[in-house]
Design an enzyme around this catalytic site. Structure first.
Site, mmCIF file in Angstrom:
data_model
loop_
_atom_site.group_PDB
_atom_site.id
_atom_site.type_symbol
_atom_site.label_atom_id
_atom_site.label_comp_id
_atom_site.label_asym_id
_atom_site.label_seq_id
_atom_site.Cartn_x
_atom_site.Cartn_y
_atom_site.Cartn_z
ATOM 1 N N ASP A 234 10.573 4.429 13.430
ATOM 2 C CA ASP A 234 10.587 6.046 13.163
ATOM 3 C C ASP A 234 10.387 6.781 14.472
ATOM 4 O OD1 ASP A 234 10.011 8.544 11.718
ATOM 5 O OD2 ASP A 234 7.922 8.406 12.065
ATOM 6 N N LEU A 235 10.474 7.974 14.472
ATOM 7 C CA LEU A 235 10.757 8.828 15.620
ATOM 8 C C LEU A 235 9.550 9.621 15.933
ATOM 9 C CD1 LEU A 235 12.304 9.844 18.238
ATOM 10 C CD2 LEU A 235 13.305 11.591 16.852
#
Length: 249
Positions: A25-26
Site C-alpha cells: 500500500d502507499l
C-alpha cells in the site's frame, strides 16, 4: 529492529526476501499519512530501500493503492514500479509507465454528482478516482458520521457498488474490485509466480489483500493500530522501513 510491538499480532519474521513477492500500500505504509492527500511524499530512505528490494528480487514488487495510478506514479517519482490503482480497478503489470494500464468501467456519473454536491454542502473534500468517488473529512472530523451514512445510503441504492470506510475517508466504489483481486492478478504473472506473497497495508481496504496473500501461503503485515486479519503487525511507516532494511542485509 527498534519498532514497538503492538498487541495481538507478532512482528513479521526476517524472511529471505528472494523467495517472496511484495505488494505494498502507499499511504500509511510507504508514505506517512498527511492532512492533504496531494502533499503525500515518499521518504528518501524508503525510496532507496524499494530500489534495493527491486534489484534483490528481480522486480517482484508492486504498489497496490486506493489512489488513481497516475497519482501513485506522481508520488513515486523516478521510482518506476508495477502498480494497481483505485483499489484494483487499474492494473499495470510492467514498471514501464508507457505501457497502457488495464481498466474497468467506473462509478456512475449520477452518483459522482451526488457525492460532489454533498461535499460542498458539508465542507469536506471529494476526490474522483477511476473506480471510486471519495469523501475526505480529515479537515472536518465532525462530518465523519454524516459522510459514512451518506456513502452507505448511496451504496444501498445500487447493487453494483460497495462502501469503503478508511482513515478519515469514505468511498463509493465498484463491487467485486478490490486489493485481493489485484494480488491474485499479479501472482499469476511470470515475474511474481512461484513466490510467496507479502501484502503490507495500514487500512481496512488492505484486508482483502491480506486475505489473498495468506490464502496463497504468504502473509499480511498490518501497519499501525486497528483490528486486522493480517498475521503480523508493525507500529508505523518507519518501523516497516526498518524491517525492509533488516531483510535486505
Amino acid at each position: 529492529m527498534e519498532s514497538t510491538t503492538l498487541p495481538h499480532r507478532s512482528l513479521p519474521p526476517l524472511i529471505p526476501a528472494r523467495r517472496y513477492a511484495f505488494f505494498l500500500d502507499l499511504d500509511g505504509t510507504l508514505a506517512p499519512i498527511v492532512d492533504n492527500p496531494e502533499d503525500a511524499c515518499l521518504p528518501e530512505r524508503t525510496r532507496h530501500l524499494l530500489t534495493r528490494l527491486m534489484a534483490a528480487i528481480d522486480g517482484a514488487v508492486a504498489v497496490i493503492s486506493g489512489r488513481a495510478m497516475a497519482d501513485v506514479d506522481r508520488i513515486l517519482g523516478a521510482l518506476h514500479l508495477p502498480v494497481s490503482g483505485s483499489h484494483g480497478l487499474e492494473f499495470r503489470l510492467s514498471a514501464a509507465r508507457e505501457d497502457a494500464p488495464m481498466q474497468s468501467a467506473g462509478v456512475p456519473t449520477a452518483v459522482i454528482d451526488r457525492v460532489e454536491e454533498f461535499a460542498v454542502l458539508h465542507g469536506v473534500t471529494s476526490e474522483r478516482k477511476p473506480g471510486a468517488i471519495a469523501l475526505h473529512y480529515r479537515k472536518a472530523p465532525d462530518q465523519g458520521a454524516a459522510c459514512r451514512a451518506f456513502v452507505d445510503t448511496l451504496v444501498g441504492e445500487d447493487p453494483s457498488l460497495r462502501s469503503l470506510h478508511g482513515k478519515m475517508v469514505s468511498e463509493v466504489a465498484l463491487k467485486g474490485v478490490d486489493k485481493g483481486g489485484a494480488v491474485e492478478r499479479f501472482m499469476a504473472a511470470p515475474a511474481f509466480a512461484e513466490r510467496l506473497p507479502v501484502m503490507v497495508g495500514d487500512d481496512v481496504t488492505d484486508e482483502d489483500g491480506f486475505r489473498a496473500a495468506q490464502a496463497m501461503g504468504g502473509f499480511g503485515i498490518k501497519i499501525g493500530q486497528g483490528p486486522t486479519e493480517a498475521q503480523h503487525r508493525i507500529a508505523d511507516v518507519a518501523g516497516f522501513a526498518d524491517w525492509l532494511e533488516e531483510i535486505l542485509r
